[in-house]
Design a protein around this motif. Structure first.
Motif, PDB file in Angstrom:
ATOM      1  N   SER A   1      -1.391  70.871  -4.696  1.00 30.10           N
ATOM      2  CA  SER A   1      -0.767  72.136  -4.304  1.00 30.10           C
ATOM      3  C   SER A   1       0.325  71.891  -3.266  1.00 30.10           C
ATOM      4  O   SER A   1       1.044  72.809  -2.876  1.00 30.10           O
ATOM      5  N   SER A   2       0.437  70.649  -2.825  1.00 32.12           N
ATOM      6  CA  SER A   2       1.423  70.295  -1.806  1.00 32.12           C
ATOM      7  C   SER A   2       2.601  69.559  -2.434  1.00 32.12           C
ATOM      8  O   SER A   2       2.477  68.941  -3.485  1.00 32.12           O
ATOM      9  N   VAL A   3       3.717  69.613  -1.741  1.00 35.31           N
ATOM     10  CA  VAL A   3       4.910  68.895  -2.163  1.00 35.31           C
ATOM     11  C   VAL A   3       4.915  67.516  -1.514  1.00 35.31           C
ATOM     12  O   VAL A   3       4.620  67.380  -0.325  1.00 35.31           O
ATOM     13  N   PHE A   4       5.235  66.516  -2.295  1.00 31.13           N
ATOM     14  CA  PHE A   4       5.319  65.152  -1.787  1.00 31.13           C
ATOM     15  C   PHE A   4       6.753  64.654  -1.889  1.00 31.13           C
ATOM     16  O   PHE A   4       7.449  64.918  -2.854  1.00 31.13           O
ATOM     17  N   SER A   5       7.183  63.911  -0.883  1.00 34.16           N
ATOM     18  CA  SER A   5       8.520  63.327  -0.948  1.00 34.16           C
ATOM     19  C   SER A   5       8.558  62.169  -1.932  1.00 34.16           C
ATOM     20  O   SER A   5       9.613  61.843  -2.477  1.00 34.16           O
ATOM     21  N   SER A   6       7.427  61.553  -2.170  1.00 34.93           N
ATOM     22  CA  SER A   6       7.319  60.513  -3.187  1.00 34.93           C
ATOM     23  C   SER A   6       5.854  60.384  -3.597  1.00 34.93           C
ATOM     24  O   SER A   6       4.962  60.835  -2.883  1.00 34.93           O
TER      25      SER A   6
ATOM     26  N   PHE B   1       7.469  62.527 -12.652  1.00 34.47           N
ATOM     27  CA  PHE B   1       7.259  63.300 -11.435  1.00 34.47           C
ATOM     28  C   PHE B   1       7.656  64.733 -11.735  1.00 34.47           C
ATOM     29  O   PHE B   1       8.731  64.976 -12.287  1.00 34.47           O
ATOM     30  N   GLY B   2       6.809  65.694 -11.399  1.00 29.25           N
ATOM     31  CA  GLY B   2       7.098  67.074 -11.698  1.00 29.25           C
ATOM     32  C   GLY B   2       8.349  67.581 -10.989  1.00 29.25           C
ATOM     33  O   GLY B   2       8.709  67.070  -9.927  1.00 29.25           O
ATOM     34  N   ASP B   3       8.966  68.592 -11.566  1.00 24.28           N
ATOM     35  CA  ASP B   3      10.203  69.134 -10.995  1.00 24.28           C
ATOM     36  C   ASP B   3      10.003  69.586  -9.551  1.00 24.28           C
ATOM     37  O   ASP B   3      10.894  69.446  -8.715  1.00 24.28           O
TER      38      ASP B   3
ATOM     39  N   THR C   1       6.763  53.852  -8.079  1.00 19.38           N
ATOM     40  CA  THR C   1       6.994  54.922  -7.115  1.00 19.38           C
ATOM     41  C   THR C   1       7.997  55.892  -7.719  1.00 19.38           C
ATOM     42  O   THR C   1       9.043  55.469  -8.223  1.00 19.38           O
ATOM     43  N   VAL C   2       7.675  57.181  -7.700  1.00 19.04           N
ATOM     44  CA  VAL C   2       8.614  58.206  -8.151  1.00 19.04           C
ATOM     45  C   VAL C   2       9.022  59.036  -6.945  1.00 19.04           C
ATOM     46  O   VAL C   2       8.184  59.353  -6.097  1.00 19.04           O
ATOM     47  N   VAL C   3      10.306  59.376  -6.900  1.00 17.13           N
ATOM     48  CA  VAL C   3      10.859  60.001  -5.704  1.00 17.13           C
ATOM     49  C   VAL C   3      11.530  61.340  -5.997  1.00 17.13           C
ATOM     50  O   VAL C   3      11.378  62.299  -5.241  1.00 17.13           O
ATOM     51  N   THR C   4      12.246  61.418  -7.088  1.00 18.84           N
ATOM     52  CA  THR C   4      13.034  62.608  -7.393  1.00 18.84           C
ATOM     53  C   THR C   4      12.288  63.525  -8.348  1.00 18.84           C
ATOM     54  O   THR C   4      11.718  63.066  -9.344  1.00 18.84           O
ATOM     55  N   GLY C   5      12.320  64.831  -8.078  1.00 19.28           N
ATOM     56  CA  GLY C   5      11.689  65.790  -8.976  1.00 19.28           C
ATOM     57  C   GLY C   5      12.244  65.672 -10.385  1.00 19.28           C
ATOM     58  O   GLY C   5      13.462  65.608 -10.565  1.00 19.28           O
ATOM     59  N   GLY C   6      11.346  65.624 -11.392  1.00 15.09           N
ATOM     60  CA  GLY C   6      11.783  65.470 -12.775  1.00 15.09           C
ATOM     61  C   GLY C   6      12.023  64.034 -13.199  1.00 15.09           C
ATOM     62  O   GLY C   6      12.296  63.773 -14.377  1.00 15.09           O
ATOM     63  N   GLU C   7      11.873  63.117 -12.269  1.00 12.02           N
ATOM     64  CA  GLU C   7      12.149  61.712 -12.561  1.00 12.02           C
ATOM     65  C   GLU C   7      11.180  61.141 -13.590  1.00 12.02           C
ATOM     66  O   GLU C   7       9.989  61.455 -13.565  1.00 12.02           O
ATOM     67  N   VAL C   8      11.707  60.325 -14.492  1.00 17.67           N
ATOM     68  CA  VAL C   8      10.894  59.615 -15.475  1.00 17.67           C
ATOM     69  C   VAL C   8      11.169  58.127 -15.326  1.00 17.67           C
ATOM     70  O   VAL C   8      12.322  57.696 -15.302  1.00 17.67           O
TER      71      VAL C   8
END
Lengths: 107, 114
Positions: free
Chosen positions: A26-31, A65-67, A48-55
């Motif tokens: 339920s929280s937002v993560f920077s990575s 990584f979810g949007d 490691t995924v960093v950007t929203g929507g990243e594949v």
């Protein structure tokens, strides 16, 4: 407290099948990071995924990584017995880990 | 190429005994961590350190103490062991802390408290 929920907790499949495991919060993560742990060893970083929507792709493994940067998924194509292990997701803030998905790939 | 080394790898204690787990890393990392792993509970952070001489509490610090007298070493102590502290303990280190820093783990120390 930032919690990471992983599902399913256990997954047993046959060699050659495809599968997806999930990591939600339920929280937002920077990575967000995915680790694999084999019996008797410590976890080892997969991605490691960093950007929203990243594949990101690592051979037969695809990480997304979810949007909104609250969730992530790991898809394995044509699973092999060598993929067997405990898959853990981790959020960078507070160094939180999910409880993991224990994957067994049967020959 | 040692990375993160934990000693001992196995230990059996009686209730009330004390012991120290040693973690050593040779990667010149600033940050070090102690986790415990229990079935169905994942990895839970006990204590961590952001540099030599500093320590901080994690999610489950009660019953444990830590020290970071040298940059390469992070010690986890149990002053009076309890059966609830039976677990596998993992030490980890990282170059960076809050963003994308990869955690490098040791092989674990399996502790049984009778």
């Amino acid at each position: 407290t930032q919690l990471l929920e992983q599902s399913p907790q256990f997954l047993s499949i046959q060699e050659g099948e495809n599968l997806t495991v999930y990591c939600n919060s339920s929280s937002v993560f920077s990575s967000l990071q995915w680790y694999r742990q084999e019996p008797g060893e410590g976890p080892v970083l997969l991605v490691t995924v960093v950007t929203g929507g990243e594949v990101k792709k690592l051979k037969r493994l695809t990480f997304q990584f979810g949007d909104a940067r609250k969730d992530s998924s790991l898809h394995i194509t044509a699973a092999q017995p060598g993929d067997t292990g405990l898959y853990l997701c981790s959020g960078s803030e507070k160094l939180v880990f999910g409880k993991g998905t224990k994957l067994t790939v049967n020959p | 190429n040692a990375g993160v080394t934990q000693t001992p790898k196995f230990r059996v204690l009686k209730t009330g005994q004390s012991m120290t787990l040693l973690c050593a890393q040779d990667m010149n990392h600033e940050y070090m961590y102690w986790y415990r792993q229990d079935p169905g509970m994942g990895l839970r952070l006990i204590h961590y350190s952001v540099g030599e001489g500093t320590t901080a509490k994690g999610e489950v610090p009660d019953g444990y103490n830590v020290s970071r007298l040298k940059k390469q070493n992070f010690l986890l102590g149990l002053e009076s062991a309890a059966p609830s502290q039976t677990s596998v303990y993992f030490c980890a280190s990282s170059y960076s802390y809050r963003d994308t820093g990869e955690l490098f783990f040791g092989e674990g120390s399996r502790l049984t408290v009778l």
